[in-house]
Design an enzyme around this catalytic site. Sequence first.
Site, PDB file in Angstrom:
ATOM      1  N   ASP A  33       2.860   2.291  -7.428  1.00  0.00           N
ATOM      2  CA  ASP A  33       1.991   2.628  -8.548  1.00  0.00           C
ATOM      3  C   ASP A  33       2.776   2.448  -9.841  1.00  0.00           C
ATOM      4  OD1 ASP A  33      -0.149   3.529  -9.994  1.00  0.00           O
ATOM      5  OD2 ASP A  33       0.119   5.644  -9.514  1.00  0.00           O
ATOM      6  N   MET A  34       2.303   1.584 -10.714  1.00  0.00           N
ATOM      7  CA  MET A  34       2.976   1.374 -11.990  1.00  0.00           C
ATOM      8  C   MET A  34       2.876   2.646 -12.840  1.00  0.00           C
ATOM      9  SD  MET A  34       4.200  -1.637 -11.736  1.00  0.00           S
ATOM     10  CE  MET A  34       4.695  -2.067 -13.408  1.00  0.00           C
ATOM     11  N   GLU A  88      -1.783  -0.856  -8.929  1.00  0.00           N
ATOM     12  CA  GLU A  88      -1.305  -0.239  -7.696  1.00  0.00           C
ATOM     13  C   GLU A  88      -1.640  -1.107  -6.492  1.00  0.00           C
ATOM     14  OE1 GLU A  88      -3.275   3.415  -6.515  1.00  0.00           O
ATOM     15  OE2 GLU A  88      -4.990   2.948  -7.801  1.00  0.00           O
TER      16      GLU A  88
END
Length: 384
Positions: free
Chosen positions: A13-14, A129
């Site tokens: 997940d960024m 994500e």
Amino acid sequence: MCDVNARRIAHIDMDAFFASCELSQYPELRGLPVVVGGRASDTPQLNADGSHVFSRLRDYVGRGVLTTATYEARALGLHSAMPTMRAAKLAPDAILLPVNFNLYRRYSRLFKEAIRSVSPLMQDIGIDEVYVDITTLEEDSLAIAQKLKTAVFEATSLTCSVGIAPNKLLAKLCSDIQKPDGITIISMQDLPTRIWPMPARKINGIGPKASAKLESLGISTIGEIATLHEAWLTQHFGQSYGKWLYRVSRGQDDRPVVTESEPVSMSRETTFERNLHAVRDKQALGATFTHLCERVADDLQRKGYVCRKIGLKLRFDDFTTVTRDLTLPKAVADAQAIRRAAGKCLKRIDLDRSIRLLGVKASGLERPDAPPSKQSAQYTFNFD
């Protein structure tokens, strides 16, 4: 049948993705409260000396909602989908930037190419994500997590958080534990210490209403759900949802990582923190409605699709759900066309009750270069 406990699934997940993309363009804003959700008029102005003049939340007038916020802004109580005027009251000096989906799509492509360089078994689940099946990789989980993070940073100069677990449910929970820029690795044996103490609402699928009902029954954590019998949960939450609660509270999830599939639809929906009324809360509903249409349009454009049908979903305060859809004479992928079509669907719904959930869906997907299909339009309270 495979042993799902032997699997290793990563969720990447960024970190504050849209905001982080913007900070890559304006590094002087690092460490400051910044939100994304402005209009083109909020584009930073370049001075002769190379510095920028930024818009502030206090100067915003309109009906928009925030798309994202930096962690510094979140510390002030700001969050995505919050009405921008409300955010301005909480943090008037926060920097306001316009949404730039072209920038986000470019970084998203770089992020996913970096992930595939480590493992091709990737499931794309959003602009920021992905899930990756790393079961067959030879390295240990920590080494793989570090390799994933390094690949993403080298490609984008942005950070991400990685969760690794035996299934998708737990991996997604893990990636949120040590944000930002974190790594969390668990096994099924770690459930009692790492997962069960977490608030029930952390599970994707337990929304505000279900969370409130659980709390009214004296249940606030995932572990407390796990102590309950399945029959008790189905009695209080219905057969389907009760059985689902029973499984997920015990960390059970056998969903595979799907690497190749043609989507049949794309949708965005939100459950409101409080029920909203079509008249009294018209501004907030309208802003959210537009925001959902923009997100659906971005999903379509990012994945290279157009759609021929737009659907609308409303769930009212009594939990009844109503859907309407409209088939279009021409395939579209832009936010304004989606908003117009969804608005026509909305006019066909009696809005005499408060609304707890709003969703917009695009279906009848096709590639822009596909032969046109022979479909006629079906005309089926706008929040304008």
